[in-house]
Design a protein around this motif. Structure first.
Motif, PDB file in Angstrom:
ATOM      1  N   THR A 167       1.038  -1.316   0.024  1.00  0.00           N
ATOM      2  CA  THR A 167      -0.354   0.287  -0.499  1.00  0.00           C
ATOM      3  C   THR A 167       1.116   0.947  -0.163  1.00  0.00           C
TER       4      THR A 167
ATOM      5  N   SER B 259      -5.105   1.227   1.863  1.00  0.00           N
ATOM      6  CA  SER B 259      -5.454  -0.902   1.243  1.00  0.00           C
ATOM      7  C   SER B 259      -7.483  -0.833   1.844  1.00  0.00           C
TER       8      SER B 259
ATOM      9  N   ASP C  62      -7.123  -4.170  -3.325  1.00  0.00           N
ATOM     10  CA  ASP C  62      -6.204  -5.221  -1.649  1.00  0.00           C
ATOM     11  C   ASP C  62      -7.695  -6.619  -1.819  1.00  0.00           C
TER      12      ASP C  62
ATOM     13  N   GLU D 130      -3.281  -5.974  -4.869  1.00  0.00           N
ATOM     14  CA  GLU D 130      -2.710  -6.567  -3.534  1.00  0.00           C
ATOM     15  C   GLU D 130      -3.425  -7.853  -3.509  1.00  0.00           C
TER      16      GLU D 130
END
Ligand code: ADP
Ligand code: MG
Length: 153
Positions: A42, A60, A80, A108
């Motif tokens: 992040t 995030s 995320d 992510e």
């Protein structure tokens, strides 16, 4: 060139790598961001967005799974997927359509949606190296290779 390894001694080095990526990414590209919790994924996205002129908070999107940033005439989706578990949700939320020629997607925890995500142009893995971090960047497409070549110049 297919890969690039960088030492990031402190947080500002991670922010700076994000800024350098911002300068070479183009619409249509997908970047996977891997590494354990706290690795700096992040932080890197924050550096990228700040360098494009974004002034707000960057955190995030752990519960909402994705955040859209419209900045510097780019559509940038920050995923995320740490809490992602339900493939049905992927379809229902229409996430597939977020990966298109007009957007940049930074993801992510891509491994949580393996089989659903498109292949990345670039995959970045962050790991611990003493007090700092090590970054491994790998290209999977021609566009990704061009980015790595630019980062090396
Ligand atoms: P992630 O999204 O991977 O879970 P975060 O970016 O939220 O990780 O948090 C990373 C933490 O590590 C932050 O506290 C940040 O200040 C720190 N950090 C980021 N990059 C580095 C670095 N290169 N060296 C040392 N600490 C770093
Ligand atoms: Mg994170």
């Amino acid at each position: 060139d297919d890969s690039l390894s960088l030492t990031l001694p402190d947080e500002s080095a991670t922010l700076n790598l994000g800024a350098r990526l911002a300068a070479v990414l183009r619409p249509g590209m997908t970047v996977y961001l891997s590494g354990d919790l706290g690795a700096g994924k992040t932080t890197l996205v924050r550096g990228l967005l700040r360098s494009l002129g974004f002034r707000g908070r960057v955190k995030s999107p752990t519960y909402t799974l994705v955040e859209l940033y419209e900045v510097s005439s780019l559509n940038l989706y920050h995923f995320d997927l740490y809490r992602f578990a339900d493939p049905v949700e992927w379809a229902e939320a229409g996430f597939r359509e977020y990966f298109n020629a007009g957007s940049i997607c930074l993801v992510e925890w891509p491994e949580k949606a393996a089989g659903l995500l498109p292949e990345p142009d670039l995959a970045l893995r962050l790991s611990w190296a003493g007090e700092g971090r090590q970054a491994e960047l790998v290209a999977y497409t021609e566009a990704g290779r061009r980015c790595i070549a630019s980062l090396k110049t």
